[in-house]
Design a protein around this motif. Structure first.
Motif, PDB file in Angstrom:
ATOM      1  N   VAL A 184     -22.432   5.088 -94.494  1.00  0.00           N
ATOM      2  CA  VAL A 184     -21.300   5.979 -94.760  1.00  0.00           C
ATOM      3  C   VAL A 184     -21.368   7.211 -93.855  1.00  0.00           C
ATOM      4  O   VAL A 184     -20.351   7.653 -93.291  1.00  0.00           O
ATOM      5  CB  VAL A 184     -21.279   6.412 -96.244  1.00  0.00           C
ATOM      6  N   LEU A 185     -22.559   7.740 -93.705  1.00  0.00           N
ATOM      7  CA  LEU A 185     -22.702   8.898 -92.805  1.00  0.00           C
ATOM      8  C   LEU A 185     -22.278   8.514 -91.390  1.00  0.00           C
ATOM      9  O   LEU A 185     -21.568   9.255 -90.709  1.00  0.00           O
ATOM     10  CB  LEU A 185     -24.162   9.382 -92.795  1.00  0.00           C
ATOM     11  N   LEU A 203     -11.613  13.775 -97.448  1.00  0.00           N
ATOM     12  CA  LEU A 203     -10.817  12.545 -97.365  1.00  0.00           C
ATOM     13  C   LEU A 203      -9.839  12.630 -96.205  1.00  0.00           C
ATOM     14  O   LEU A 203      -9.667  11.681 -95.440  1.00  0.00           O
ATOM     15  CB  LEU A 203     -10.051  12.321 -98.672  1.00  0.00           C
ATOM     16  N   MET A 229      -8.903  -0.353 -99.335  1.00  0.00           N
ATOM     17  CA  MET A 229      -9.968   0.305-100.110  1.00  0.00           C
ATOM     18  C   MET A 229      -9.327   1.301-101.068  1.00  0.00           C
ATOM     19  O   MET A 229      -8.402   2.013-100.728  1.00  0.00           O
ATOM     20  CB  MET A 229     -10.929   1.031 -99.162  1.00  0.00           C
ATOM     21  N   LEU A 273      -8.777   4.561-103.530  1.00  0.00           N
ATOM     22  CA  LEU A 273      -9.015   5.980-103.351  1.00  0.00           C
ATOM     23  C   LEU A 273     -10.403   6.362-103.875  1.00  0.00           C
ATOM     24  O   LEU A 273     -11.136   7.149-103.273  1.00  0.00           O
ATOM     25  CB  LEU A 273      -7.922   6.764-104.105  1.00  0.00           C
ATOM     26  N   TYR A 318     -13.109   5.923-101.443  1.00  0.00           N
ATOM     27  CA  TYR A 318     -13.156   7.006-100.455  1.00  0.00           C
ATOM     28  C   TYR A 318     -13.842   8.239-101.034  1.00  0.00           C
ATOM     29  O   TYR A 318     -14.623   8.913-100.379  1.00  0.00           O
ATOM     30  CB  TYR A 318     -11.730   7.366 -99.996  1.00  0.00           C
ATOM     31  N   ILE A 319     -13.515   8.522-102.285  1.00  0.00           N
ATOM     32  CA  ILE A 319     -14.129   9.691-102.921  1.00  0.00           C
ATOM     33  C   ILE A 319     -15.642   9.495-103.040  1.00  0.00           C
ATOM     34  O   ILE A 319     -16.433  10.407-102.771  1.00  0.00           O
ATOM     35  CB  ILE A 319     -13.488   9.955-104.302  1.00  0.00           C
ATOM     36  N   LYS A 351     -17.454   7.826-101.044  1.00  0.00           N
ATOM     37  CA  LYS A 351     -18.010   8.050 -99.703  1.00  0.00           C
ATOM     38  C   LYS A 351     -18.151   9.539 -99.406  1.00  0.00           C
ATOM     39  O   LYS A 351     -19.133   9.994 -98.814  1.00  0.00           O
ATOM     40  CB  LYS A 351     -17.107   7.407 -98.652  1.00  0.00           C
ATOM     41  N   ALA A 352     -17.152  10.301 -99.791  1.00  0.00           N
ATOM     42  CA  ALA A 352     -17.223  11.744 -99.591  1.00  0.00           C
ATOM     43  C   ALA A 352     -18.444  12.302-100.316  1.00  0.00           C
ATOM     44  O   ALA A 352     -19.168  13.160 -99.785  1.00  0.00           O
ATOM     45  CB  ALA A 352     -15.939  12.410-100.088  1.00  0.00           C
ATOM     46  N   GLU A 353     -18.702  11.777-101.504  1.00  0.00           N
ATOM     47  CA  GLU A 353     -19.877  12.228-102.260  1.00  0.00           C
ATOM     48  C   GLU A 353     -21.167  11.988-101.484  1.00  0.00           C
ATOM     49  O   GLU A 353     -22.096  12.794-101.512  1.00  0.00           O
ATOM     50  CB  GLU A 353     -19.955  11.498-103.619  1.00  0.00           C
ATOM     51  N   VAL A 354     -21.211  10.860-100.790  1.00  0.00           N
ATOM     52  CA  VAL A 354     -22.404  10.549-100.006  1.00  0.00           C
ATOM     53  C   VAL A 354     -22.595  11.583 -98.902  1.00  0.00           C
ATOM     54  O   VAL A 354     -23.704  12.061 -98.642  1.00  0.00           O
ATOM     55  CB  VAL A 354     -22.307   9.126 -99.407  1.00  0.00           C
ATOM     56  N   LEU A 355     -21.493  11.943 -98.252  1.00  0.00           N
ATOM     57  CA  LEU A 355     -21.589  12.973 -97.210  1.00  0.00           C
ATOM     58  C   LEU A 355     -22.115  14.271 -97.803  1.00  0.00           C
ATOM     59  O   LEU A 355     -22.978  14.937 -97.228  1.00  0.00           O
ATOM     60  CB  LEU A 355     -20.205  13.214 -96.577  1.00  0.00           C
ATOM     61  N   ILE A 356     -21.592  14.626 -98.973  1.00  0.00           N
ATOM     62  CA  ILE A 356     -21.990  15.879 -99.602  1.00  0.00           C
ATOM     63  C   ILE A 356     -23.473  15.867 -99.968  1.00  0.00           C
ATOM     64  O   ILE A 356     -24.166  16.879 -99.849  1.00  0.00           O
ATOM     65  CB  ILE A 356     -21.126  16.129-100.861  1.00  0.00           C
ATOM     66  N   GLU A 357     -23.977  14.686-100.366  1.00  0.00           N
ATOM     67  CA  GLU A 357     -25.404  14.595-100.701  1.00  0.00           C
ATOM     68  C   GLU A 357     -26.296  14.966 -99.519  1.00  0.00           C
ATOM     69  O   GLU A 357     -27.444  15.384 -99.691  1.00  0.00           O
ATOM     70  CB  GLU A 357     -25.752  13.161-101.129  1.00  0.00           C
ATOM     71  N   ALA A 358     -25.759  14.790 -98.303  1.00  0.00           N
ATOM     72  CA  ALA A 358     -26.564  15.091 -97.114  1.00  0.00           C
ATOM     73  C   ALA A 358     -26.672  16.585 -96.846  1.00  0.00           C
ATOM     74  O   ALA A 358     -27.528  17.034 -96.082  1.00  0.00           O
ATOM     75  CB  ALA A 358     -25.959  14.390 -95.894  1.00  0.00           C
ATOM     76  N   LEU A 359     -25.786  17.374 -97.487  1.00  0.00           N
ATOM     77  CA  LEU A 359     -25.703  18.810 -97.184  1.00  0.00           C
ATOM     78  C   LEU A 359     -27.045  19.540 -97.196  1.00  0.00           C
ATOM     79  O   LEU A 359     -27.387  20.216 -96.219  1.00  0.00           O
ATOM     80  CB  LEU A 359     -24.769  19.491 -98.187  1.00  0.00           C
ATOM     81  N   LEU A 413     -32.217   8.080 -90.409  1.00  0.00           N
ATOM     82  CA  LEU A 413     -31.410   8.795 -91.411  1.00  0.00           C
ATOM     83  C   LEU A 413     -32.068   8.726 -92.784  1.00  0.00           C
ATOM     84  O   LEU A 413     -32.063   9.694 -93.547  1.00  0.00           O
ATOM     85  CB  LEU A 413     -30.004   8.197 -91.502  1.00  0.00           C
TER      86      LEU A 413
END
Lengths: 293, 293, 293, 293, 293, 293
Positions: free
Chosen positions: D12-13, D273, E1, E3, E6-7, E9-17, E272
């Motif tokens: 996903v990243l 998104l 896919m 919605l 997608y959300i 997936k966004a959560e996964v990005l945020i986990e990387a913060l 990663l």
């Protein structure tokens, strides 16, 4: 000229490569004076040398005096040059003349450097507070506006080098009374070299260097360690006017300047000869530990 | 002194605020000459004014001449000052003296500025190739080493301003022959102001400004548009030595300098009076469209 | 106004020169509070003073509180101001009000500075993580969201000074729980002055300074060494609310701030009086070795 | 969690890579408001999104209002919220409350951003003179301290971005009378986006976008050219409160912003998104020539 | 896919913060080799990982070998690969082939990185004098042009990082004879990481890490202190080809690299996984005092 | 060697001064190839020349091919060199070999430059996306991975020059398919010179220049205007392999390069001869208006 002649010339340029590489970006202070200042032909050659150093990546600084020219103007003004222990007695009228004459000599050098395509900027020791002085006190009498360097403020020189100018300095500094004081040019050159962290300091003189036996032209000393130099002074091998010169060199080395050179300014291109060849000319003063046996 | 007196003084400082704000970072060229140069008291006050401008965020540049001092030295050297149409006939011996005397005057100003806590650096028009000249040709005869400004290379001034120096300039430039040429200080100041994009140019003179009727002290013109100025010259209202001065001002305004001032250098602190008060002194030359009715 | 009056004013500006020179580029932290904050006339004068400091080359930073305004709003909101040992008990509703009121006061100062022609930027102790706090623990009870400075992150102040802003700080910092905590403004000013390497720190108070005998107006102490100060506290000469103020000053001096001033904010232009005159007002705390005898 | 789950997350990243590459170093202005501001969960997600944008090389700027919070405090203070034509009547007491409440909201956002590891700095439109306003004049009556943006001075935003801060702006600007004026947050966001040359401007709203038929959830318009938008307004398809929003978008596009988005702030992570997927959400306003058919 | 997907997936990005925040601006050296280099699918995933690190603010540096590819070309050229004590005997023909093959591999990586939108620049250890070597001397015989790193000149790497390139290094250095010498890629990576002050050094290997019991897959050591590592070598727990690898890691930690990782390059997105999750994979070598119990 | 000999050498250095002054800071692209690449003695002399240019303030860039070396390796690998219309048919195996061989040649030059004391960095047209290509299409058949320069991205060259490296480029670029493509070195040199704004472009060839009559050694054309050149091609005076070379020169001049030189690489120090003497060697292509009559 034949093509081969041109190729030979190219080879000469190439021979300079390792020397250029070695000193790239290094600061070199050149005390300019003596015959090299009086003879127009020699003057041009010295300045050409220094301009070349600038163009190939060195950062040269010129410090000059103008003793003979000053004496000429003193007489011209109807005054009588007057010296005590070799130091010019410098009353108010004289110091006025000193700064005027040195300024004029400075301007000539600035014009000459510009004509060779390099940016120059003339500065006195008063510009940017470069040279702060103490009045020189000697027992034999009051010599007036003559000073010893008390402090060097090198910022103005750094600023000029950063802006890519060739700084040309004449040694009139400011006293605590806000008045101008004449400084011996050798002393000023040494003090600036130390303060600015110069790699090299070269004195253009009217001598071929230091000799073990002044009467034997083959006895020139190529390299002289600072302790050895002090010993030679004590033993009287180094004598007379050479003593203050050598002491200046010793102080510069002790102050962090790597190599100090006494060069024969009467020799055309003596500066380039010293820097771009392995032909050791003149006498080099350095740390005892670095003298080559 | 009573506390109230101190508070009053603080109020005076505060009154200067809007003026400081307005000109912050702006370049101002000051042509320094006349009585303000000969009287020690006035000299100190002018330099104090300029140093203050520097400290509060202006970028002042001093351009000075030294006509009377030059004449004094010409006589002292046994030569006879010689003028054609008001222009000094400047042979090789004279130009040598000119640069010497101007250099000396320059040094005095450098020392004075330093004593007030600001870094100064004196430059001639030859340093950094600042002023390139054409030999001045007049029909009445050869006036020797006198030049008109052909080109200004303002880089050296920018470099000095960037490094926070107060540049003090004397108007000897380089000719195409690589020789020094004397330039009229008013002309040099105007040329530098234009080339460097100065906000203001101020001439310190020995007059209170321009008058509609030279015999009526109440007829001083506060603001003068450039077209109006040219009309007054044609009509003979502006006459004599004031003509070249005004033409210089007109050229500066046309070259982009916003405000050009003719100030009375005999008035103590005339520079501050002009800049830090709403008391309009002297005569201001500006675009016709900006003249206040 | 007569010309002479203008000239006299120019003289006053010139008198400021040595002081401007001396502090050029130096950082000065001003704790602004007390009467000088409540009286509109005094407020304007203080801000004018600080704006002038900025314009002439200082780097001033304002730190302000707002105790009385906060109390007013607490009451207005129907809450009862509540203090333990002089510290406001600050529950969640109160801290919300504290940051709102201090933010409002801050905005007023920002607008006032801008109206005088200088760029200001208001920051809380939370912006750029400027002030990190520990919750203040006292035995007498839980006082809520009140903090002691744990760490100063001066980067945000350096950034603003580099970009030429006048930073105006209000002392609400972040706790380890990510919540806002109120900090005593004196403490915040002292901590910032130390962290940022300020040259000077000035507290605007409602007192004329420290007195040897509180009843004798002639017994004000002009200069006070830090050890002497601690002795006076032990001896009870310094007492009451003055103790924490003086301890703050002592810590600042020990933390490297050269001069700490207790000024009388009720005196118009007290900041300029202190900095631009030799009239010592208030009490200056400094290293014992630097106290003038 | 199984290793495969972790690998899936890494994928996903990696999917975000082309989007990160595309917008690296670009400025994006986010108007933050509506439900996304009231719901703590949504608030955190929005700020996380923006912090992530900052960390991966975008330059986000937050502009926020606080209408509902203001109304709450107005009532709390015993005043009655009063609107003319949807505009809050803002007397002196109200504007005071407005800046206090917006400042408080701003501080909360600053703290939240810091807790996520990114440097934030809250600014009002008065800091650095960011937003200069004209008093808003409407025929129906005097609405007090309400302003329209007259001029944006983006320097303070550039300074903060250069120093790597995330600027968080609340829309209170300065009027010609030096007083604070409330500005509509949408208008402020648009004006800042234009002045600063933003690549993107996103409005977080409580709607899913613009619909051809408000009753048909399938009729959302993904891309809308500016001329088409104006036509839809004329035709009444776009109506009510959506008109000023769309006009704001149109102006921003005409002012040089490439893409303007109306996003549904009620959708978790709506910002990510939009930017990191090819899932077009909301309505994008752009130049007609760039609308994909 | 949907919605929701997608959300998620966004959560996964945020986990990387928090991980992005933690390592922002830090240098990480990745020794790339083994299976991850031979399998096109794995190669792409590794490079994607590194490109992502670059985009989110890390400063990655790739160091790669190419042993198997070299052997292939040696055979293709009709020569016989020849090893003494595991070291390739590298005569003049072989070193020529080595630099050619490594250069080719390097170019492939440069192209791959560019295709993902990041600027890469391939450098050998000879570019900018990066790696100076001593000829490797072993008792068992002359192995030719094989070198040990004598000195790293990290300037070229700093220059490339400052200009925002991803440097990709292959380990051929210059000997005192001016000739190319092959260097073990692990050794080169370690030497560069130390010289450049890397935060992390990761070795991509064909093993899952270090095991207490090579036959027990559950005995992998997650964290290994440097003294413990040396003890395990002495005790024979770490043996064979793992010894030089671990010694390299130990030296890097002792040279100031904070964390050294042995990762399993056969695991997709292993880089990663290590950096953006709390899933400890492979074995991490660090200071004994920092090993978590 | 006698002292006089040394002085003569110094004179040669001084003769170079005006040329150094003239080209200080200017970019010169040197296409290096032909005999000067095959003969070790000539190779060293060319590189010495270029290193000297670098040391005295020029910014040289080397672009080289390696046709003969490639052919040698193609044969060595058991493939048959295959040309259509003089263009090498470059299948996947061949392009692999091309980049390997050119990389090897590049490394040799990097080492040679370093041995002379100057920092070099070898780059392919793929590094930093320097050379983007279109596949070359000719009617006579598919020649595989051969490209024409579509776009030059000069940033990588600017970065290297700013960091004081001598860039050495070999002409393999990236196609739209992400694969490597061979480019004619003359074409690459011309494209780079144009894109980077070079002052000079010099082609080292195996000819003495362009002749009016190929059989008359005295008919060499020293200066050739671009229109004149095209006329000579039409008239058949310039023919064969010289046509594409001259067309390359013409394009470079039209693209803004001031002087393009065809030099005889077989002549020792041909680069220095051209630049540091007034001995016009080879043929110089320039704007018609600048041809000296």
């Amino acid at each position: 000229m034949s093509l081969q002649k041109y190729i030979d010339k190219a080879e000469v340029l190439i021979e300079a490569l390792p020397y250029i590489t070695k000193f790239n970006g290094k600061i070199i202070v050149i005390k300019y004076g003596g015959s090299a200042m009086l003879d127009e032909e020699l003057k041009r050659k010295v300045i050409e040398d220094i301009v070349l150093l600038k163009m190939v990546g060195f950062k040269p600084i010129i410090v000059h005096g103008g003793g003979k020219e000053i004496s000429k103007w003193v007489k011209k003004s109807g005054m009588e040059p007057n010296f005590i222990e070799g130091l010019r007695v410098t009353d108010e009228a004289t110091i006025e003349l000193v700064e005027m004459v040195l300024g004029k000599v400075n301007n000539e050098l600035v014009r000459l450097v510009h004509s060779l395509g390099v940016k120059a900027l003339g500065v006195s020791g008063m510009d940017g507070d470069l040279l702060q002085v103490d009045k020189k006190i000697i027992e034999a009498g009051d010599i007036g506006f003559v000073g010893d360097v008390k402090q060097v403020n090198p910022q103005v020189i750094y600023d000029l080098l950063d802006d890519d100018y060739l700084p040309i300095v004449y040694p009139v500094g400011i006293g605590d009374d806000g008045k101008p004081y004449n400084i011996n040019a050798d002393e000023a050159a040494g003090a600036i070299a130390k303060a600015i962290g110069a790699e090299k300091l070269a004195f253009l003189t009217d001598t071929e260097g230091v000799y073990m036996d002044i009467n034997d032209p083959d006895s020139r000393i190529s390299q002289l360690g600072v302790e050895e130099a002090q010993k030679l002074i004590e033993e009287g091998v180094i004598a007379g006017g050479m003593i203050p010169k050598i002491m200046n060199c010793v102080e510069a080395v002790e102050g962090g300047v790597n190599r100090v050179h006494i060069l024969d300014g009467r020799l055309p291109h003596c500066v380039l000869l010293e820097i771009f060849t392995n032909k050791g000319i003149g006498t080099m003063i350095l740390k005892d530990s670095e003298v080559e046996k």
